[in-house]
Design an enzyme around this catalytic site. Structure first.
Site, PDB file in Angstrom:
ATOM      1  N   CYS A  91       0.872  -1.177   0.000  1.00 51.24           N
ATOM      2  CA  CYS A  91       0.000   0.000   0.000  1.00 51.24           C
ATOM      3  C   CYS A  91       0.909   1.226   0.000  1.00 51.24           C
ATOM      4  O   CYS A  91       1.629   1.464   0.976  1.00 51.24           O
ATOM      5  CB  CYS A  91      -0.905  -0.013   1.233  1.00 51.24           C
ATOM      6  SG  CYS A  91      -1.971   1.440   1.261  1.00 51.24           S
ATOM      7  N   CYS A 100      -3.223   6.773  -4.975  1.00 47.24           N
ATOM      8  CA  CYS A 100      -2.979   5.346  -4.815  1.00 47.24           C
ATOM      9  C   CYS A 100      -1.555   4.973  -5.256  1.00 47.24           C
ATOM     10  O   CYS A 100      -1.250   4.950  -6.460  1.00 47.24           O
ATOM     11  CB  CYS A 100      -4.008   4.514  -5.588  1.00 47.24           C
ATOM     12  SG  CYS A 100      -3.949   2.765  -5.176  1.00 47.24           S
TER      13      CYS A 100
HETATM   14  O1  PYC Z   1      -1.806   3.720  -1.974  1.00 51.88           O
HETATM   15  O2  PYC Z   1      -1.354   1.705  -2.727  1.00 51.88           O
HETATM   16  C1  PYC Z   1      -2.104   2.519  -2.195  1.00 51.88           C
HETATM   17  C2  PYC Z   1      -3.437   2.071  -1.768  1.00 51.88           C
HETATM   18  C3  PYC Z   1      -4.004   0.848  -1.943  1.00 51.88           C
HETATM   19  C4  PYC Z   1      -5.274   0.896  -1.375  1.00 51.88           C
HETATM   20  C5  PYC Z   1      -5.461   2.155  -0.879  1.00 51.88           C
HETATM   21  N1  PYC Z   1      -4.324   2.862  -1.128  1.00 51.88           N
END
Ligand code: PYC
Length: 313
Positions: A86, A234
């Site tokens: 994550c 993300c």
């Molecule tokens: O930042 O990799 C990330 C992530 C995965 C799910 C929520 N954030």
């Protein structure tokens, strides 16, 4: 488990809840092994701390463990299960470790369930991490939606599995959130229905809708497992995007890519070509928001949290 101390942070709007290091002892050799044992033994507690009334389904939880191959082991989870890596969570953990101990080493290695990653916090508070190798698994995969429309997407690994779709025809803006939620959830359900998977039949549990913002800049909307969307760009989704850009020859090795979320928060990233894909390097910033103690009173009917929809009458 009567109580747990946690440190909350957010990275580009997306929360991370780090269980105070040392609170939970984990058996097992590798972090992948520890994570499974942890989930078997304490899955309901982990679910609780990422669910109302303790938190919410957008929280990504993190537990620090020992590691035989890195400075720390690191397990990520949310209200429905374990995550591989994550990115926003790693940035949040780096900030929380610094907040707990300003003398913590600025550069740390972490063994995650899916491999070892490296993160460095500079004096301004920005964190840059080097992810596991990201790769494009399949390109232009057609998906037939119940409406009769067919959309296409790339299936890519960025530490989690992603379906990246650019022919969605939607405005990736915050005011369009209800439509983004329902459209991406529909894609997710169809991938499950049609058994469209990552390598080795792995479930694709992240849907990434993408659009261009011009040269070397893009916007995304990422639906996470548990059907909450990522407020940040993300980190693993940006990694998957970099792998696609690399494979399609749309971004040169070492060039900077800026990834923006629908909240307007941004990560920057680049990649290095390696055997089997691209190693992403991603930068972002997190802020600590709270340190608190959660209490679990067994006489409270919701001491394990309000479960997600399947668990409700
Ligand atoms: O930042 O990799 C990330 C992530 C995965 C799910 C929520 N954030």
């Amino acid at each position: 488990m009567k109580s747990l101390e946690v440190i909350d942070s957010h990275t580009g709007g997306e929360p991370t809840r780090l269980i105070l290091p040392g609170s939970i002892a984990l058996g097992g050799d590798t972090v992948a092994d520890k994570a499974l044992r942890l989930y078997d033994g304490l899955g309901s507690v982990l679910g609780a701390i990422c669910n109302e009334p303790y938190g919410s389904d957008i929280i990504i939880g993190a537990i620090i463990t020992e590691s035989q191959v890195a400075d720390y082991g690191l397990v990520f989870f949310n209200n429905v299960g374990l995550l591989g890596m994550c990115g926003h969570g790693l940035i949040g953990v780096m900030e929380s470790l610094h907040w707990l101990n300003p003398n913590e080493k600025p550069r740390l290695t972490f063994e995650t369930r899916v491999g070892v990653v490296t993160a460095e916090r500079d004096t301004s508070g920005a964190v840059t991490f080097q992810n596991v190798t990201a790769s494009l698994h399949a390109s232009g995969v057609p998906v037939s939606l119940p409406s009769g429309r067919t959309i296409h997407g790339d299936i890519a690994w960025g530490g989690n599995w992603f379906f990246l779709c650019s022919d969605h025809g939607l405005d990736l803006s915050y005011r369009n959130l209800p439509e983004l939620m329902s459209f991406s959830s529909e894609i997710r359900r169809v991938l499950d229905r049609d058994q469209i998977t990552g390598a080795n039949g792995d479930e694709i549990d992240h849907i990434e809708l993408t659009s261009s913002l011009g040269q070397n800049r893009g916007r995304n909307f990422v639906l996470c497992p548990g059907f909450a969307y990522d407020r940040s760009p993300c980190g693993t989704g940006t990694s998957a995007k970099l792998a696609c850009l690399a494979a399609h020859g749309e971004l040169a090795e070492g060039e900077i890519w800026t990834q923006q979320s629908i909240t307007g928060s941004e990560f920057t990233g680049s990649y290095q070509v390696v055997e089997g894909g691209a190693i992403p390097t991603i930068s972002g910033r997190a802020f600590v928001t709270a340190k608190s103690t959660l209490f679990f009173d067994p006489s409270d009917p919701f001491h394990r949290g309000i479960p997600n929809a399947e668990g409700l009458p």
